[in-house]
Design an enzyme around this catalytic site. Structure first.
Site, PDB file in Angstrom:
ATOM      1  N   ARG A  98      29.009 -25.788  69.852  1.00 48.94           N
ATOM      2  CA  ARG A  98      28.282 -24.564  70.194  1.00 48.94           C
ATOM      3  C   ARG A  98      27.510 -24.737  71.493  1.00 48.94           C
ATOM      4  NH1 ARG A  98      23.678 -21.482  66.473  1.00 48.94           N
ATOM      5  NH2 ARG A  98      23.160 -19.884  68.015  1.00 48.94           N
TER       6      ARG A  98
ATOM      7  N   ASN B 146      31.643 -16.872  62.246  1.00 51.82           N
ATOM      8  CA  ASN B 146      31.815 -16.197  63.540  1.00 51.82           C
ATOM      9  C   ASN B 146      32.990 -16.756  64.330  1.00 51.82           C
ATOM     10  OD1 ASN B 146      29.738 -14.242  63.623  1.00 51.82           O
ATOM     11  ND2 ASN B 146      28.214 -15.853  63.900  1.00 51.82           N
TER      12      ASN B 146
ATOM     13  N   TYR C 256      22.870  -7.531  70.813  1.00 50.44           N
ATOM     14  CA  TYR C 256      23.991  -8.143  71.538  1.00 50.44           C
ATOM     15  C   TYR C 256      24.433  -7.290  72.720  1.00 50.44           C
ATOM     16  CZ  TYR C 256      24.819 -11.877  68.161  1.00 50.44           C
ATOM     17  OH  TYR C 256      24.698 -13.008  67.390  1.00 50.44           O
TER      18      TYR C 256
END
Length: 430
Positions: free
Chosen positions: A90, A144, A244
């Site tokens: 990540r 996700n 977002y």
């Protein structure tokens, strides 16, 4: 009910356990199976899960295993909450796109594509195992990028729905502002996962009075501060955008901010180290307050409600009035809900959920500002899934070129090179 959680060693899991314990009448869990290859983390989380259940006099047993086949055998529902590559991958997703002047984020833009490429093959392998061990089980995907992963599952014929905690968080937020119970608030929540707008906020159900204009009028300054967008954007749109959307509406500004601070992955990794120390304390019998900063707030309530509706244990009459059904925001096949998208696109919308699955509610009119961006990102997701399923540098390049946050061939080329360099160990074809 036998519930399996793949990625059960996640530091998120005690949030889920707490929900199972508190909401036992909604979802009567008999056995909870936590599945994770990281044995050290898994034992810490499983130990805390047992203590949480014991402290709340919940009769469920907790089993921990690294064996997906063993863990999912006989399950009524399987929750997916895995992270291929962990926080280290990540961190890369959040940093190398910045080198090309693009947002670095784990689900949006080039970083989101990298995560999809790593994740889709793993999830599909797990789903095939579930199909063999528990063909009637529902798969609930919290992994996700939820929209792309859910579409991969549905395209492969699995009994699956995607789940995100964003809608339930907004429901709670608006309920607090309105002074009503959360279940009284219905959201006209439409778009794609992590690309949604609240087109209406209704009191009393899908046909209730829309109070969004009132909320925007009374709280626009506070909303703008929370979303980190100018108030004039909210005034012009007349709807409540997901946070977002800042990656799209203020892309360059966001890139500069991200370059000057630690990645979210670094923050979360430090938090996880502290949480795992806490989980190892035999005196701890509840989820710690620090977990609230980890993310995933109200995930447990959303997951329990969805599993209960799918398994027919929720009781009562909600949504369309049928026993056990309820209206929930899920990621599901479009099937004409947004008429400008193909039926097989996966959208994040309110749906009536019951034993047979989810049926999206009719959508209000979606304006061109929203429809245009939804269509654009859906086209990217088509190409992203193709790249995740079939591999190849050209497919990766085309997906990046199609993304509205990239869209220039030189950037797409540079991002493709970096994506492949940082992810070769996870991509069998690279």
């Amino acid at each position: 009910m036998r519930i399996a959680v793949v990625g059960g060693g996640s530091t998120y899991t005690p949030e889920l356990i707490d929900g199972f314990a508190r909401l036992r009448d909604t979802l009567p869990v008999r056995e909870l199976v936590l599945i994770d290859p990281a044995a050290d983390r898994l034992e810490l989380v499983a130990g805390l899960a047992r203590r949480i259940f014991a402290a709340q006099d919940h009769p469920a047993t907790v089993t921990a295993t690294s064996d997906v086949d063993l863990g999912t055998a006989g399950a009524d529902a399987v929750l997916l909450q895995l992270r291929v590559g962990g926080q280290a991958a990540r961190h890369k997703d959040e940093t190398w796109p910045l080198e090309c002047g693009c947002v670095g984020q784990e689900t949006t833009g080039a970083g989101g594509l990298a995560k999809a490429l790593r994740t889709v093959p793993v999830v599909l392998d797990i789903a095939e195992r579930v199909r063999r061990t528990s063909p009637d089980a529902w798969i609930i995907d919290f992994t996700n990028p939820v929209g792309i992963v859910t579409r991969a599952l549905l395209q492969a014929g699995h009994k699956a729905l995607g789940l995100c905690n964003m809608a339930i968080n907004l429901q709670r937020k608006f309920a607090g502002l309105l002074g009503v119970a959360p279940e009284e608030v219905h959201l006209d929540h439409y778009g794609l996962n992590h690309l949604t707008w609240e087109l209406g906020v209704r009191i009393g159900g899908p046909d209730g009075t829309d109070v969004l204009p009132r909320l925007l009028d009374e709280h626009a300054d506070a909303f703008a501060l929370q979303l980190r967008m100018p108030r004039r954007v909210l005034d012009t749109l007349g709807v409540f955008p997901s946070y977002y959307l800042r990656y799209f509406y203020a892309h360059d500004e966001t890139v500069e901010e991200l370059r000057t601070k630690p990645s979210r992955a670094e923050e979360v990794a430090e938090m996880e180290r502290e949480l795992l120390k806490m989980y190892g304390d035999p005196a701890l019998t509840r989820k710690p307050d620090l977990l609230g900063k980890r993310g995933g707030a109200f995930y447990s309530e959303a997951a329990v409600a969805l599993a209960a509706a799918l398994l027919g244990t929720s009781g009562g009459q909600q949504g369309d009035g049928s026993p056990g059904s309820s209206v929930q925001v899920v990621n599901v096949r479009n099937e004409g809900t947004l008429p400008f998208l193909r039926d097989d696109a996966v959208v994040e919308v309110p749906a009536r959920v019951g034993r047979e699955g989810a049926v999206p509610l009719s959508a209000p009119a979606v304006g061109p500002v929203q429809a245009g961006l939804i269509s654009h990102v859906t086209a990217y997701e088509d190409l992203a899934l193709d790249a995740a399923l079939h591999g190849g540098r050209e497919r990766v390049f085309k997906a990046l070129l199609a993304h509205p946050l990239i869209g220039q061939y030189d950037r797409a080329e540079a991002l493709t090179d970096r994506l492949l360099a940082h992810n070769r160990e996870y991509l069998a074809w690279a």
